[in-house]
Design a protein around this motif. Structure first.
Motif, PDB file in Angstrom:
ATOM      1  N   LEU A  49       0.816  -1.214   0.000  1.00 47.11           N
ATOM      2  CA  LEU A  49       0.000   0.000   0.000  1.00 47.11           C
ATOM      3  C   LEU A  49       0.849   1.262   0.000  1.00 47.11           C
ATOM      4  O   LEU A  49       0.570   2.211  -0.745  1.00 47.11           O
ATOM      5  CB  LEU A  49      -0.939  -0.009   1.207  1.00 47.11           C
ATOM      6  CG  LEU A  49      -1.988  -1.127   1.207  1.00 47.11           C
ATOM      7  CD1 LEU A  49      -2.889  -1.003   2.417  1.00 47.11           C
ATOM      8  CD2 LEU A  49      -2.821  -1.087  -0.075  1.00 47.11           C
ATOM      9  N   TRP A  50       1.897   1.303   0.828  1.00 50.78           N
ATOM     10  CA  TRP A  50       2.723   2.510   0.876  1.00 50.78           C
ATOM     11  C   TRP A  50       3.550   2.664  -0.402  1.00 50.78           C
ATOM     12  O   TRP A  50       3.792   3.785  -0.851  1.00 50.78           O
ATOM     13  CB  TRP A  50       3.621   2.485   2.111  1.00 50.78           C
ATOM     14  CG  TRP A  50       2.848   2.562   3.394  1.00 50.78           C
ATOM     15  CD1 TRP A  50       2.682   1.574   4.320  1.00 50.78           C
ATOM     16  CD2 TRP A  50       2.087   3.675   3.882  1.00 50.78           C
ATOM     17  NE1 TRP A  50       1.874   1.995   5.351  1.00 50.78           N
ATOM     18  CE2 TRP A  50       1.502   3.285   5.114  1.00 50.78           C
ATOM     19  CE3 TRP A  50       1.850   4.964   3.401  1.00 50.78           C
ATOM     20  CZ2 TRP A  50       0.699   4.136   5.857  1.00 50.78           C
ATOM     21  CZ3 TRP A  50       1.049   5.819   4.159  1.00 50.78           C
ATOM     22  CH2 TRP A  50       0.489   5.409   5.365  1.00 50.78           C
ATOM     23  N   ALA A  53       1.097   4.093  -3.002  1.00 51.31           N
ATOM     24  CA  ALA A  53       0.852   5.525  -2.795  1.00 51.31           C
ATOM     25  C   ALA A  53       2.003   6.354  -3.347  1.00 51.31           C
ATOM     26  O   ALA A  53       1.782   7.376  -4.029  1.00 51.31           O
ATOM     27  CB  ALA A  53       0.655   5.802  -1.300  1.00 51.31           C
ATOM     28  N   LEU A  56       2.041   6.100  -7.336  1.00 54.04           N
ATOM     29  CA  LEU A  56       0.988   6.905  -7.971  1.00 54.04           C
ATOM     30  C   LEU A  56       1.328   8.392  -7.880  1.00 54.04           C
ATOM     31  O   LEU A  56       1.025   9.157  -8.804  1.00 54.04           O
ATOM     32  CB  LEU A  56      -0.357   6.620  -7.298  1.00 54.04           C
ATOM     33  CG  LEU A  56      -0.934   5.220  -7.545  1.00 54.04           C
ATOM     34  CD1 LEU A  56      -2.254   5.045  -6.801  1.00 54.04           C
ATOM     35  CD2 LEU A  56      -1.129   4.965  -9.039  1.00 54.04           C
ATOM     36  N   GLY A  57       1.973   8.791  -6.788  1.00 58.79           N
ATOM     37  CA  GLY A  57       2.422  10.178  -6.685  1.00 58.79           C
ATOM     38  C   GLY A  57       3.477  10.511  -7.720  1.00 58.79           C
ATOM     39  O   GLY A  57       3.444  11.581  -8.341  1.00 58.79           O
ATOM     40  N   GLY A 225       7.267   2.113   1.766  1.00 64.08           N
ATOM     41  CA  GLY A 225       7.054   2.474   0.362  1.00 64.08           C
ATOM     42  C   GLY A 225       8.316   3.006  -0.275  1.00 64.08           C
ATOM     43  O   GLY A 225       8.673   2.634  -1.401  1.00 64.08           O
TER      44      GLY A 225
END
Length: 302
Positions: A49-50, A53, A56-57, A225
């Protein structure tokens, strides 16, 4: 470290990215050991998940978010990335579990075996011709693994699982037509719903780390992440710009650093029998490296 076989600026940048990636991977056990109190499956779910994120950034800044949706239109691209997601997740899980249960040396063995797995994949998947030295190198590595089985009384499952999953993932990244960030974002996106559902279930039961651990642990988990995505982006960038054989040569950096950490930082046992097993594999890698360098020199002369 100088970049081998960097005959063009593009190849040189790819080799530099791959070298930096492998060096960072070699240091990663220091990070995961700080989270030894968290269940490895939960760590991998957070890692998904991290990482997603962050990726996608990155794509949003590059204005390439639309490329994620477009990638699902191709069945071949979807299949490659779906299989890549499974292999990558399996590799992460085995690695984190191995590091946090005191098997850093065996994880290093797994990554020492990866170049030879790449050679075998080139032969049996891509139908590449194997030179005599390459066949001998695979044989020496097999002897090293057999000796370790005798020593341990069992196959070195951690090492074999890491070598197999990462070798397969390397092959898929080599064949993927997608840019580095897009391919990695799709791989993490595919399994993100499962990761999110698992973490929600843990929180519902009140046993998840988030909300129940100290501030330091929260920060470390949220950093997964960055720890994950940056080396993988470097790897994907390098894998598409240099030959698989060159990628194999650079790969030695990570397990070498891990082996040093296992022996001198984590003080894991490194008996004479285990040294003998590694000696066969190091001999295989030395032969493989010498053969590749000789072959590349012949190409350069031609």
């Amino acid at each position: 470290m100088s970049a081998p076989a960097g005959h063009t600026p593009e190849e040189a940048r790819g080799a530099l990215a791959a070298t930096l990636c492998y060096f960072l991977w070699g240091l990663v056990p220091l990070y995961w050991r700080q989270l030894a109190g968290v269940d490895p499956v939960e760590l991998i779910a957070h890692r998904h998940l991290w990482s997603l994120a962050l990726l996608l950034g990155v794509l949003a800044v590059q204005r390439r978010l639309s490329s994620v949706g477009a990638a699902f239109a191709s069945r071949r691209s979807f299949a490659i990335n779906a299989l890549g997601a499974v292999l990558l997740t399996g590799n992460w899980l085995v690695y984190v579990w191995g590091v946090n249960t005191g098997h850093v040396i065996e994880t290093s063995l797994g990554y020492f075996l990866v170049p030879l797995v790449n050679v075998a994949a080139g032969r049996f998947v891509l139908h590449e011709h194997l030179r005599r030295a390459q066949r001998l190198a695979i044989g020496l590595a097999a002897l090293g693994v057999i000796l370790m089985i005798v020593q341990l009384g069992r196959p070195p499952w951690i090492a074999l699982a890491l070598a197999g999953t990462w070798g397969g993932y390397s092959l898929l990244r080599k064949q993927s037509p997608l840019p580095a960030a897009t391919g990695l974002a799709i791989e993490t996106l595919m399994l993100a719903p499962l990761a999110l559902a698992f973490l929600a279930w843990l929180q519902f039961r009140g046993v998840g780390a988030m909300g129940h651990a100290d501030t330091r642990t929260h920060v470390l988990i949220m950093s997964s992440g960055v720890i994950t995505a940056i080396p993988l982006l470097l790897f994907a960038y390098g894998a598409r710009r240099i030959r698989l054989s060159t990628l194999g040569l650079l790969q030695y950096c990570a397990p070498s650093v891990q082996l040093v950490l296992g022996i001198w930082v984590f003080h894991e046992p490194f008996s004479r029998a285990r040294i003998a097993s590694f000696a066969f594999i190091w001999a295989a890698l030395a032969l493989y490296t010498a053969d590749n360098l000789l072959q590349q020199r012949r190409f350069a002369r031609a």
